[in-house]
Design an enzyme around this catalytic site. Structure first.
Site, PDB file in Angstrom:
ATOM      1  N   LYS A  59       0.843  -1.202   0.000  1.00 35.85           N
ATOM      2  CA  LYS A  59       0.000   0.000   0.000  1.00 35.85           C
ATOM      3  C   LYS A  59       0.871   1.242   0.000  1.00 35.85           C
ATOM      4  O   LYS A  59       2.087   1.173   0.210  1.00 35.85           O
ATOM      5  CB  LYS A  59      -0.923   0.001   1.217  1.00 35.85           C
ATOM      6  CG  LYS A  59      -0.194   0.028   2.547  1.00 35.85           C
ATOM      7  CD  LYS A  59      -1.162  -0.018   3.714  1.00 35.85           C
ATOM      8  CE  LYS A  59      -0.398   0.007   5.045  1.00 35.85           C
ATOM      9  NZ  LYS A  59      -1.298   0.055   6.207  1.00 35.85           N
ATOM     10  N   TYR A 278      16.462  30.422   7.552  1.00 37.00           N
ATOM     11  CA  TYR A 278      15.320  31.161   8.087  1.00 37.00           C
ATOM     12  C   TYR A 278      15.416  31.299   9.601  1.00 37.00           C
ATOM     13  O   TYR A 278      15.745  30.343  10.317  1.00 37.00           O
ATOM     14  CB  TYR A 278      14.010  30.450   7.738  1.00 37.00           C
ATOM     15  CG  TYR A 278      13.558  30.650   6.313  1.00 37.00           C
ATOM     16  CD1 TYR A 278      13.181  31.910   5.856  1.00 37.00           C
ATOM     17  CD2 TYR A 278      13.505  29.578   5.431  1.00 37.00           C
ATOM     18  CE1 TYR A 278      12.747  32.084   4.549  1.00 37.00           C
ATOM     19  CE2 TYR A 278      13.074  29.744   4.122  1.00 37.00           C
ATOM     20  CZ  TYR A 278      12.705  31.000   3.688  1.00 37.00           C
ATOM     21  OH  TYR A 278      12.277  31.171   2.391  1.00 37.00           O
TER      22      TYR A 278
END
Length: 426
Positions: A59, A278
């Site tokens: 999956k 940042y």
């Protein structure tokens, strides 16, 4: 070694190696999946579980590794049963492998029976309403493709309660029920001494034994290593196939599968006291050389791997040496402190290793503050993807359009209507 033809184009004017090198130059990162390692992991799990059948959970695009490629490789190796989450996942897998049994863990919804029949896959039914709707479809069409019954033994997510499962036993034992598997799912299989394991085992053993003649499955990846009592007729490994440690209280018995590299886009020098990234959360404590690489959190390299002045973040391999992340991981870029490398050991255009060369999925998961499952399933689609091993000898073809798949795998013509099974308990 083969590359995914949907991502890396080929040209008839150059050699395969030159084509690949030219194509890879346009990507910031390269994700390599070792299909031979996946096969080796499956065979180890299969050997551990003998005489139980070893299926494969593929999956979420085989945990980010490519469901079609993994299905082909495992099917060649002898895997006869696959588990996916949705019908659409099953459709892609069926286009890749026409023969194996495919179970859909997400269950059955009304009016989806034709889709199951078109691609010959089986719903995992975990609710009496689902079972009733499935029965209606099978009686109406004569479809005999099979289904699994999921019984909840403690997870409290999907599955019939023990009382509900007990109530359908007369119907199962009456025959002509179409149930090909009875299953449950372990809550804490990775914890060897968890009392929940023994409790679930006892509950499942008791109810599964009443499903006369129906194979039973309980063990996930970690459950395989709990021993023979947990293995029943089938085991359902998932994450272990892709290199995640199924025994976190011991060494990892599985081979690594994924290698992830990113390109250096710039080398730059900063002075002591200058910040990086940042927020300016990381400050150079000495004259520092940085390598800026072209991968970020948009590519599945989590922002949680950032470093600051008080916390060391993740590491990457540059020229064979571990080097730390400097500052915050941003959407497309990461800064790496390469000050301790020899001069010219790293240059613009060189590749660094984010996963591989000793950096495991589980190590990266620790820095990300999560588990290896999420690391693998988060790997972005901006990487060039390369598959090696698994008898792959040419670029993989694109999946057939949905309409073509349906034409190739259409439901069989209606057969004589079977006798109606005993009604479900009210």
């Amino acid at each position: 070694m083969a590359s995914d033809s949907k991502i890396i184009p080929q040209s008839g004017l150059l050699s395969a190696e030159a084509n690949q090198a030219a194509a890879l130059a346009t990507f910031g990162g390269v994700l390599t999946v070792d299909l031979d390692a996946i096969i080796a992991n499956w065979r180890k799990l299969e050997k551990t579980a003998v005489p139980a059948e070893c299926s494969a959970v593929i999956k979420a695009d085989a945990y980010g590794c490519g469901a079609e490629q993994v299905a082909r490789a495992l099917n060649k190796a002898g895997c006869k049963t696959f588990f996916v989450a949705t019908i659409e996942e099953a459709r892609k897998v069926r286009a890749a492998v026409p023969e194996p049994a495919i179970y859909v863990l997400g269950g059955y919804f009304q009016n989806t029976g034709e889709h199951y029949a078109q691609i010959n896959c089986r719903p995992v039914i975990g609710d009496l309403n689902e079972l009733a709707e499935w029965d209606v479809f099978c009686r109406r069409t004569g479809w005999t493709g099979g289904a699994a019954i999921h019984i909840d033994t403690g997870m409290n997510r999907l599955g019939l309660t023990l009382a509900e499962a007990q109530a359908i036993i007369p119907r199962i034992n009456a025959g002509d029920h179409g149930i090909t598997l009875v299953m449950s799912h372990l809550v804490s299989a990775e914890q060897l001494n968890s009392p929940v394991n023994a409790k679930q085992l006892a509950a499942f053993r008791g109810i599964a034994s009443e499903f006369s003649g129906v194979p039973a499955a309980l063990a996930n990846s970690s459950g395989v290593f709990l021993g023979a009592p947990f293995q029943f007729d089938m085991v359902r490994p998932g994450a272990a196939l892709y290199g995640v440690n199924p025994t976190p209280e011991a060494d990892n018995p599985m081979q690594p599968v994924v290698d992830l590299k990113a390109r250096i886009v710039q080398i730059r020098n900063i002075e002591r006291g200058e910040s990086v990234g940042y927020g300016g959360t990381w400050t150079a404590r000495r004259p520092t050389k940085l390598a800026i690489i072209a991968v970020g959190y948009a590519d599945g390299y989590f922002r949680a791997a950032s470093s600051n002045d008080g916390t060391r973040g993740a590491e990457v391999i540059v020229a064979g040496k571990r080097c730390p992340v400097a500052g915050r991981v941003s959407m497309d870029l990461i800064a790496i402190d390469i000050t301790d490398l020899p001069p010219n050991a790293a240059r613009r255009g060189h590749m660094v290793t984010l996963l591989g060369e000793g950096i495991t999925v589980d190590e990266l998961a620790h820095h990300f503050g999560t588990i290896g499952y999420e690391v693998l399933t988060s790997l972005g689609r901006r990487y060039a993807r390369i598959y090696k091993g698994g008898n792959v000898v040419e670029p993989l073809a694109k999946p057939a359009p949905a309409q073509a798949v349906e034409q190739q795998t259409a439901a069989p013509p209606p057969v004589e209507q079977p006798a109606s099974p005993p009604p479900l308990p009210g």
